[in-house]
Design a protein around this motif. Sequence first.
Motif, PDB file in Angstrom:
ATOM      1  N   SER B  33       0.879  -1.146  -0.024  1.00  0.00           N
ATOM      2  CA  SER B  33      -0.131  -0.028  -0.078  1.00  0.00           C
ATOM      3  C   SER B  33       0.750   1.254  -0.171  1.00  0.00           C
ATOM      4  O   SER B  33       0.640   2.299  -0.687  1.00  0.00           O
ATOM      5  CB  SER B  33      -0.961   0.016   1.228  1.00  0.00           C
ATOM      6  OG  SER B  33      -1.503   1.110   1.563  1.00  0.00           O
ATOM      7  N   ALA B  36       2.483   1.877  -3.391  1.00  0.00           N
ATOM      8  CA  ALA B  36       1.369   2.500  -4.234  1.00  0.00           C
ATOM      9  C   ALA B  36       1.115   3.812  -4.162  1.00  0.00           C
ATOM     10  O   ALA B  36       1.129   4.571  -5.091  1.00  0.00           O
ATOM     11  CB  ALA B  36      -0.034   1.761  -4.188  1.00  0.00           C
ATOM     12  N   ILE B  37       1.049   4.223  -2.958  1.00  0.00           N
ATOM     13  CA  ILE B  37       0.895   5.423  -2.649  1.00  0.00           C
ATOM     14  C   ILE B  37       2.173   6.482  -3.106  1.00  0.00           C
ATOM     15  O   ILE B  37       1.893   7.438  -3.680  1.00  0.00           O
ATOM     16  CB  ILE B  37       0.646   5.807  -1.209  1.00  0.00           C
ATOM     17  CG1 ILE B  37      -0.723   5.113  -0.724  1.00  0.00           C
ATOM     18  CG2 ILE B  37       0.327   7.418  -0.782  1.00  0.00           C
ATOM     19  CD1 ILE B  37      -0.938   5.276   0.886  1.00  0.00           C
ATOM     20  N   GLU B  40       2.282   6.614  -6.930  1.00  0.00           N
ATOM     21  CA  GLU B  40       1.240   7.593  -7.359  1.00  0.00           C
ATOM     22  C   GLU B  40       1.775   8.966  -7.427  1.00  0.00           C
ATOM     23  O   GLU B  40       1.157   9.792  -8.030  1.00  0.00           O
ATOM     24  CB  GLU B  40       0.037   7.237  -6.619  1.00  0.00           C
ATOM     25  CG  GLU B  40      -1.376   7.528  -7.288  1.00  0.00           C
ATOM     26  CD  GLU B  40      -2.707   7.651  -6.622  1.00  0.00           C
ATOM     27  OE1 GLU B  40      -2.717   6.996  -5.754  1.00  0.00           O
ATOM     28  OE2 GLU B  40      -3.205   8.642  -6.960  1.00  0.00           O
ATOM     29  N   ARG B  54      -4.583   3.366  -8.583  1.00  0.00           N
ATOM     30  CA  ARG B  54      -5.902   3.686  -7.770  1.00  0.00           C
ATOM     31  C   ARG B  54      -6.753   2.547  -7.489  1.00  0.00           C
ATOM     32  O   ARG B  54      -6.994   2.344  -6.307  1.00  0.00           O
ATOM     33  CB  ARG B  54      -6.618   4.745  -8.551  1.00  0.00           C
ATOM     34  CG  ARG B  54      -7.862   5.450  -8.044  1.00  0.00           C
ATOM     35  CD  ARG B  54      -7.280   6.270  -6.801  1.00  0.00           C
ATOM     36  NE  ARG B  54      -6.561   7.285  -7.155  1.00  0.00           N
ATOM     37  CZ  ARG B  54      -6.564   8.644  -7.503  1.00  0.00           C
ATOM     38  NH1 ARG B  54      -7.747   8.955  -7.534  1.00  0.00           N
ATOM     39  NH2 ARG B  54      -5.439   9.259  -7.680  1.00  0.00           N
ATOM     40  N   GLU B  57      -5.037   0.434  -4.791  1.00  0.00           N
ATOM     41  CA  GLU B  57      -5.343   1.207  -3.291  1.00  0.00           C
ATOM     42  C   GLU B  57      -6.677   0.891  -3.102  1.00  0.00           C
ATOM     43  O   GLU B  57      -6.863   0.723  -1.659  1.00  0.00           O
ATOM     44  CB  GLU B  57      -5.427   2.659  -3.701  1.00  0.00           C
ATOM     45  CG  GLU B  57      -4.454   3.334  -2.425  1.00  0.00           C
ATOM     46  CD  GLU B  57      -4.249   4.867  -2.811  1.00  0.00           C
ATOM     47  OE1 GLU B  57      -3.585   5.177  -3.865  1.00  0.00           O
ATOM     48  OE2 GLU B  57      -4.720   5.901  -2.071  1.00  0.00           O
ATOM     49  N   THR B  61      -7.519  -0.668   0.670  1.00  0.00           N
ATOM     50  CA  THR B  61      -8.552  -0.275   1.601  1.00  0.00           C
ATOM     51  C   THR B  61      -9.665  -1.125   2.076  1.00  0.00           C
ATOM     52  O   THR B  61      -9.730  -1.178   3.177  1.00  0.00           O
ATOM     53  CB  THR B  61      -9.079   1.010   0.797  1.00  0.00           C
ATOM     54  OG1 THR B  61      -8.192   1.902   0.490  1.00  0.00           O
ATOM     55  CG2 THR B  61      -9.996   1.690   1.765  1.00  0.00           C
ATOM     56  N   ALA B  97      -9.370   7.027   2.278  1.00  0.00           N
ATOM     57  CA  ALA B  97      -9.902   6.312   0.947  1.00  0.00           C
ATOM     58  C   ALA B  97     -11.498   6.883   0.915  1.00  0.00           C
ATOM     59  O   ALA B  97     -12.213   7.277  -0.156  1.00  0.00           O
ATOM     60  CB  ALA B  97      -9.571   5.118   0.918  1.00  0.00           C
ATOM     61  N   GLY B 110      -3.882  10.417   1.663  1.00  0.00           N
ATOM     62  CA  GLY B 110      -3.214   8.951   1.638  1.00  0.00           C
ATOM     63  C   GLY B 110      -2.098   8.889   2.418  1.00  0.00           C
ATOM     64  O   GLY B 110      -1.865   7.640   2.829  1.00  0.00           O
TER      65      GLY B 110
END
Lengths: 264, 264, 264, 264
Positions: B33, B36-37, B40, B54, B57, B61, B97, B110
């Motif tokens: 996670s 990923a953030i 991004e 997205r 994510e 979540t 989220a 985020g």
Amino acid sequence: MPLRERLHEIVFEADTRAGRAFDVGLLVLILGSVVAIALESVPDLGAEHRAGLRALEWVFTALFTLEYAVRLYCVRNPFAYARSFFGVIDLLAILPAYLGLVFVDTHSLGIVRVLRLVRVFRVLKLVQFLGEASVLRAALRRSLHKIIVFLLAVICMVIVLGTAMYVVEGSASGFDSIPRGIYWAIVTLTTVGYGDIAPKTVAGQALASFVMLLGYGILAVPTGIVSAELVRQPPRTSTQHCPHCAAEGHADDAIFCRRCGKSM
Amino acid sequence: MPLRERLHEIVFEADTRAGRAFDVGLLVLILGSVVAIALESVPDLGAEHRAGLRALEWVFTALFTLEYAVRLYCVRNPFAYARSFFGVIDLLAILPAYLGLVFVDTHSLGIVRVLRLVRVFRVLKLVQFLGEASVLRAALRRSLHKIIVFLLAVICMVIVLGTAMYVVEGSASGFDSIPRGIYWAIVTLTTVGYGDIAPKTVAGQALASFVMLLGYGILAVPTGIVSAELVRQPPRTSTQHCPHCAAEGHADDAIFCRRCGKSM
Amino acid sequence: MPLRERLHEIVFEADTRAGRAFDVGLLVLILGSVVAIALESVPDLGAEHRAGLRALEWVFTALFTLEYAVRLYCVRNPFAYARSFFGVIDLLAILPAYLGLVFVDTHSLGIVRVLRLVRVFRVLKLVQFLGEASVLRAALRRSLHKIIVFLLAVICMVIVLGTAMYVVEGSASGFDSIPRGIYWAIVTLTTVGYGDIAPKTVAGQALASFVMLLGYGILAVPTGIVSAELVRQPPRTSTQHCPHCAAEGHADDAIFCRRCGKSM
Amino acid sequence: MPLRERLHEIVFEADTRAGRAFDVGLLVLILGSVVAIALESVPDLGAEHRAGLRALEWVFTALFTLEYAVRLYCVRNPFAYARSFFGVIDLLAILPAYLGLVFVDTHSLGIVRVLRLVRVFRVLKLVQFLGEASVLRAALRRSLHKIIVFLLAVICMVIVLGTAMYVVEGSASGFDSIPRGIYWAIVTLTTVGYGDIAPKTVAGQALASFVMLLGYGILAVPTGIVSAELVRQPPRTSTQHCPHCAAEGHADDAIFCRRCGKSM
């Protein structure tokens, strides 16, 4: 002693005079080869020098190929050697030159030979006789777990702090993504401080000050770990037991037991 | 064992195989996670990749929401958990989220999820079994007071030196206010040395040299504090038990038990 | 207790509750005053804020003047106090504001008040009760001689290396005088590394590499000195002697002598 | 005592009051001379100041020449002195000025005199009486082997990492040859971090992050080595002499002499 065994003693071991001489000679060759590769990468180098270095590299390659062949010949189990860590590195050290005849980019291939420098550590066995390298290695091995725990904690800090900095500073000061913020946090926490990315806002400089003081404080941890391990190293007393009362911990030069007073 | 208790053992504890697997899996999810953030936030990212991240994510979540629900279900006192440190962080990890559906700036929200990485320390309990993390933590706890005293002294020095530098150099070299001078003093004393603000006059460089040598000298203090604590850690008592009273912690050369006085 | 003695206990000592409260309050006032001076130096500050800070500074000056008067009143020997280190600093802390009415450059004068922060160390006596600050101070005092010897050696190295760099690099890379070379050597040896002056030639970078590895190696020395002193701190064994055989070095919780086995 | 012997005691030894005064005076002269040479190298210096410094340098040269003559006169074996380390440095300290009359570039020659600063270490014998310098030197001598092993390992790492960075980053970011990559690796691993060469690609910054964390971790090793040696320094043996054989170095709790076995 047959030739194969004598060769084995020279090539693989460092206990005899010939073995030590071979290792030192090999070390010189590896260093020479690395220097030649390094020099060849310098952009402003005359064409004739580059040709000379190229020729020299072929000499090194020939010698290393010969050495690899001798190693395969004199070792008892050639397959085991070929698949061992040093066997693979020895092969990788000579392959690039031959592959360079077929393919073109010798540049990136030549670098693999640098890995052979690891063999320097093997030659360091000479120094190890002084007991220093082994003491150092033992202390590092014992502190490895603590240092891994510490590095994990540092990586967590660095991610949180780098993200915070990305939010606080924004892309105007060069913090244009979270990975870049994390890179900055590592540069700062380790006190390297390139200055290629530096905070410009007051809030960013305040956060950076905190990161620096934090790095200053926690720098103590790995040092403390290794120091403690080295201090804890076996005390230099003899391992002798008193034959009468079995007391331990005598000084190296003790003649009589310090507990029962009898001759040792 | 009823389902609730079994779930509790898996989700909250790390002693059983299932519990450890759950913790490791959770760690992987959190790391995924966070990655990923972080990805991004990279500016030059294709639109389809951003859409994929997205979507990913949302998967994270959903999983974290499920985990939060399970935690609330199987814990004995849900309210106590919800108000605890980890309970708040677990909630903060999923809230952004959902809030992002209503509000717009999902970016800064985020980041809060990154805080969940603190849970990594909980998983480190696995490593703690090796006794390393706890030894480290105990040494740090005992040296905390000394390090606070040290940091207070450093902060005083930094204010005095930063102000002196502001007076000596002036705004021409970038020292345009006392806070900026203090920022420079921290950058220098901690040996980070960005170079974004650096003295240009001779007097300023002399003062800076003094600050650097000072920082070099006092860098020794926090390291010394932690080293000393780590060295003192395990008292080198023998592992011998008294055969009479089973007392432990005798000195290496003890002849009589220090607790019951009988011969050992 | 007469007023004068009670005041003395509050103002000069930190043993009573009132005395500690006074010291903490004074610390807050000094910090507030320092923050006000620091903020006033920020160039882009609105006129009304600057006026407010100026007014605040007068409040601080009035309070410090009152405190100075009380100190002179309640101390047994006012002249001795006025000429002591803290007496001079207390006077210097209030003088600039009054001198600012006559002369103009209040800026450089206001900075003198920062020196009052040294009083923070006095308030640290509170922390000293924990025994930490005194242990730290004792270790530093004992390692002072060794650190001076080390710093002298570092200064010699830095002069020789800085001069060598001035010769090797020349003024093209910013090494335009020997003092500047020495400044560079200090920046490099202490691992600060601003990068405002950096070698550009191959020979210069080779010399710089040597200086860095040297700095990396000798950084260990001050740390080792302080660590050793802190480790050597009195061992935590009890100071109890056996009443029968006078043996020392018993553990804190020993009931029987570990040498003769008799009750202690 | 004849003049020659008295001179020898003053000039070569530091045990008498006159000898110590001579050494301190010489130290002041050397420092003055070094400061004069350093100042003369400053580019923006008025012509009259430069002339004054030149005159001052001649005074220093005359005094050092006189000192060299006295040393040659009073030493028992002048040839041995002239060929010794200090003898050569003493000659080199005065030669440049006289050679400057014949040749032109007095600049680079004057620097040789800086080497005379090594004599500062001799004067440090004064401090050595405090036992500090000798303790430090003994610890450094004993940790020399370990530090050499460590530096060899660091040099290997730096070559491999610098080459890897040259391949990853390429000449666009300033990594235009392997030697430059190695220079960067040294700058980074020692946490100096000039920032004159810094990675710009994501892969390069990831590799750089690894190098920094590595440098942060292994910085602990030399510090730990020296700390451990300094801690081990004074063996905490009792100062007790055996009343029978006068042997020293007994453990604190020894009952019988470890050399002659008699009761202590």
